[in-house]
Design a protein around this motif. Structure first.
Motif, PDB file in Angstrom:
ATOM      1  N   PRO A  81      21.501  68.631  15.658  1.00  0.00           N
ATOM      2  CA  PRO A  81      20.910  68.992  16.948  1.00  0.00           C
ATOM      3  C   PRO A  81      21.088  70.453  17.330  1.00  0.00           C
ATOM      4  O   PRO A  81      20.227  71.032  18.000  1.00  0.00           O
ATOM      5  CB  PRO A  81      21.646  68.070  17.946  1.00  0.00           C
ATOM      6  CG  PRO A  81      22.163  66.945  17.125  1.00  0.00           C
ATOM      7  CD  PRO A  81      22.478  67.523  15.786  1.00  0.00           C
ATOM      8  N   LEU A  82      22.215  71.092  16.944  1.00  0.00           N
ATOM      9  CA  LEU A  82      22.485  72.470  17.345  1.00  0.00           C
ATOM     10  C   LEU A  82      22.005  73.495  16.330  1.00  0.00           C
ATOM     11  O   LEU A  82      22.081  74.699  16.573  1.00  0.00           O
ATOM     12  CB  LEU A  82      23.985  72.651  17.603  1.00  0.00           C
ATOM     13  CG  LEU A  82      24.569  71.807  18.744  1.00  0.00           C
ATOM     14  CD1 LEU A  82      26.073  72.044  18.869  1.00  0.00           C
ATOM     15  CD2 LEU A  82      23.870  72.120  20.064  1.00  0.00           C
ATOM     16  N   GLY A  83      21.529  73.038  15.179  1.00  0.00           N
ATOM     17  CA  GLY A  83      20.982  73.955  14.196  1.00  0.00           C
ATOM     18  C   GLY A  83      22.000  74.744  13.407  1.00  0.00           C
ATOM     19  O   GLY A  83      21.674  75.795  12.846  1.00  0.00           O
ATOM     20  N   ASN A  84      23.247  74.255  13.333  1.00  0.00           N
ATOM     21  CA  ASN A  84      24.301  74.997  12.649  1.00  0.00           C
ATOM     22  C   ASN A  84      24.570  74.523  11.226  1.00  0.00           C
ATOM     23  O   ASN A  84      25.341  75.163  10.498  1.00  0.00           O
ATOM     24  CB  ASN A  84      25.603  74.916  13.457  1.00  0.00           C
ATOM     25  CG  ASN A  84      25.509  75.674  14.756  1.00  0.00           C
ATOM     26  OD1 ASN A  84      25.046  76.807  14.794  1.00  0.00           O
ATOM     27  ND2 ASN A  84      25.928  75.040  15.847  1.00  0.00           N
ATOM     28  N   ASP A 208      31.600  64.876  15.469  1.00  0.00           N
ATOM     29  CA  ASP A 208      31.217  64.003  14.373  1.00  0.00           C
ATOM     30  C   ASP A 208      29.725  64.193  14.088  1.00  0.00           C
ATOM     31  O   ASP A 208      28.963  64.626  14.955  1.00  0.00           O
ATOM     32  CB  ASP A 208      31.481  62.540  14.728  1.00  0.00           C
ATOM     33  CG  ASP A 208      32.965  62.240  14.854  1.00  0.00           C
ATOM     34  OD1 ASP A 208      33.771  62.964  14.228  1.00  0.00           O
ATOM     35  OD2 ASP A 208      33.319  61.294  15.589  1.00  0.00           O
ATOM     36  N   LYS A 209      29.324  63.872  12.886  1.00  0.00           N
ATOM     37  CA  LYS A 209      27.905  63.893  12.587  1.00  0.00           C
ATOM     38  C   LYS A 209      27.169  62.897  13.497  1.00  0.00           C
ATOM     39  O   LYS A 209      27.724  61.894  13.896  1.00  0.00           O
ATOM     40  CB  LYS A 209      27.678  63.530  11.119  1.00  0.00           C
ATOM     41  CG  LYS A 209      28.163  64.583  10.146  1.00  0.00           C
ATOM     42  CD  LYS A 209      28.333  64.046   8.744  1.00  0.00           C
ATOM     43  CE  LYS A 209      27.141  63.321   8.249  1.00  0.00           C
ATOM     44  NZ  LYS A 209      27.302  62.838   6.854  1.00  0.00           N
ATOM     45  N   TRP A 210      25.918  63.204  13.795  1.00  0.00           N
ATOM     46  CA  TRP A 210      25.176  62.308  14.688  1.00  0.00           C
ATOM     47  C   TRP A 210      24.797  61.010  13.990  1.00  0.00           C
ATOM     48  O   TRP A 210      24.447  60.028  14.620  1.00  0.00           O
ATOM     49  CB  TRP A 210      23.934  62.990  15.246  1.00  0.00           C
ATOM     50  CG  TRP A 210      22.864  63.315  14.241  1.00  0.00           C
ATOM     51  CD1 TRP A 210      22.731  64.464  13.512  1.00  0.00           C
ATOM     52  CD2 TRP A 210      21.752  62.481  13.865  1.00  0.00           C
ATOM     53  NE1 TRP A 210      21.621  64.398  12.706  1.00  0.00           N
ATOM     54  CE2 TRP A 210      21.002  63.200  12.897  1.00  0.00           C
ATOM     55  CE3 TRP A 210      21.329  61.203  14.241  1.00  0.00           C
ATOM     56  CZ2 TRP A 210      19.846  62.688  12.311  1.00  0.00           C
ATOM     57  CZ3 TRP A 210      20.183  60.690  13.651  1.00  0.00           C
ATOM     58  CH2 TRP A 210      19.454  61.431  12.706  1.00  0.00           C
ATOM     59  N   LYS A 211      24.880  60.994  12.655  1.00  0.00           N
ATOM     60  CA  LYS A 211      24.711  59.753  11.894  1.00  0.00           C
ATOM     61  C   LYS A 211      25.667  59.811  10.716  1.00  0.00           C
ATOM     62  O   LYS A 211      26.006  60.875  10.211  1.00  0.00           O
ATOM     63  CB  LYS A 211      23.276  59.580  11.403  1.00  0.00           C
ATOM     64  CG  LYS A 211      22.827  60.633  10.395  1.00  0.00           C
ATOM     65  CD  LYS A 211      21.449  60.318   9.841  1.00  0.00           C
ATOM     66  CE  LYS A 211      21.020  61.343   8.794  1.00  0.00           C
ATOM     67  NZ  LYS A 211      19.711  61.011   8.198  1.00  0.00           N
ATOM     68  N   GLY A 212      26.151  58.660  10.294  1.00  0.00           N
ATOM     69  CA  GLY A 212      27.071  58.631   9.171  1.00  0.00           C
ATOM     70  C   GLY A 212      28.470  59.075   9.557  1.00  0.00           C
ATOM     71  O   GLY A 212      28.822  59.186  10.740  1.00  0.00           O
TER      72      GLY A 212
END
Length: 386
Positions: A81-84, A208-212
């Motif tokens: 989401p933040l593009g990093n 944390d990752k947004w998925k996984g």
């Protein structure tokens, strides 16, 4: 760039292409008035600028490159989401990809912003988002003074903020979903006497990752000191960055259709990764390439420069920057193609990254009446290890 074009000028251009000889005069056409094209001083190409106030409208921790996508002709995409997340980030300007663009910070070359590049680092690792004062984007041919080996299709130039004139403390705390938190702390000394001021900032972010499964974390220190004497200035800047990011599973069109958008690597389910390495697939998986157990990227960076902007005379200025960049990094992933000596069908593969580079950028500018003469050079020594 400002170009004045009147309807009358368009009609005259059509007539000029139609008639041979003098262009017929138009009714009410001023006899001794020429059409005028006016260009802004020093710029004959499209240069767009985003200021600190515009950049601050983005969420805390938002990639500065992602903020630029609101500009015409600029495209940015990323899987987070933040593009990093550097592995999956893509940036282009009017069809030129990032490998054909030049990126700088206060004039220092940052490479092409690609993952594991051999001559730079991402803007997020070079400076905290809150310490960027403005960004200038050249969407046409880049300035010849841009220190870059890949600026055929334009350039993106970042500039750091100067320390504030008054003492102050800035604290920003952010919390969000996926156990995300971000702390930014900055101390400005104000004028310490002898026209000297400085700031130091600390950043810690984790999510944390947004998925996984897997964390994304970063620790960063920025410091800058500025000293004025007369109409000259000396500046020193230091950046120390430590980044640890877990990878997302790569999705193809086929795997997305079979496994869905939320599909990711197997971690922390090690047994399922073992089974997949043995050819035992479940839940729509059809090959060992659909996912791996886990993968991540580690990056340690130190970047520093000293700049002297000196007024030599009433008509001449000399601007010189000496810089150094050190990078150590690794990429880890659990490969199902090579078994471990212990007999497990999975082993860990690593890629080692290393950059030791330093250089000097200097320019001399002289203003002679209505003419400006400039000369400069850029030298860099870079030892890259992969």
């Amino acid at each position: 760039m400002k170009h004045i074009v009147t309807p009358r000028a368009i009609v005259k251009a059509i007539l000029a292409a139609t008639f041979i000889g003098p262009v017929p005069a138009l009714a009410d056409d001023p006899v001794k008035t020429d059409d005028v094209s006016v260009f802004g001083q020093k710029e004959t190409r499209q240069v767009l600028t985003m200021t600190r106030s515009e950049l601050s409208e983005a969420p805390p921790g938002y990639s500065p490159l992602a903020s630029l996508q609101k500009l015409p002709g600029v495209f940015f995409s990323s899987s987070d989401p933040l593009g990093n997340y550097e592995w999956a980030s893509r940036f282009s300007i009017r069809g030129f990809n990032q490998n054909q663009l030049g990126f700088t910070l206060d004039g220092l070359p940052l490479g092409d912003q690609s993952y594991g590049n051999n001559n730079g680092l991402s803007i997020g690792r070079a400076i905290s988002q809150e310490n960027i004062s403005r960004v200038s984007v050249s969407e046409g041919a880049s300035d010849t003074g841009t220190a870059s080996t890949s600026n055929l299709g334009g350039s993106v130039q970042f500039f750091s903020v100067d320390p504030k004139n008054r003492f102050g403390v800035t604290l920003a705390e952010t919390y969000g979903s996926a156990n995300s938190s971000r702390t930014f702390l900055r101390l400005d000394t104000g004028d310490m006497g002898a026209q000297t001021k400085a700031f130091v900032s600390l950043l810690y972010s984790r999510a944390d990752k947004w998925k996984g499964y897997g964390p994304q974390s970063e620790k960063q220190l920025n410091a800058k000191i500025v000293h004025f004497f007369g109409e000259s200035k000396i500046t020193a800047f230091v950046d120390i960055s430590r980044r640890d990011e877990s990878d997302y599973a790569d999705l193809s069109l086929d795997s997305q259709r079979r496994l869905g958008w939320n599909w990711d690597n197997y971690a922390p389910d090690f047994q399922r990764a073992i089974n997949a390495a043995k050819g035992i697939f479940t839940g729509g998986v059809t090959s060992v390439d659909d996912a791996y157990y886990f993968a991540r990227g580690l990056r340690n960076d130190e970047l520093a420069y000293v700049n002297a902007n000196l007024k030599l005379s009433a008509i001449a200025r000399l601007d010189t920057t000496v810089y150094y960049h050190h990078n150590d990094g690794q990429g880890h992933w659990y490969t199902p193609y090579v078994p471990s000596p212990s007999g497990l069908p999975i082993s860990i593969r690593t890629t080692e990254y290393g950059i030791r580079r330093g250089g000097v950028i200097s320019s001399l500018v002289a203003q002679l009446n209505n003419h400006q003469l400039s000369a400069g050079f850029w030298y860099e020594y870079n030892k890259h290890q992969l």
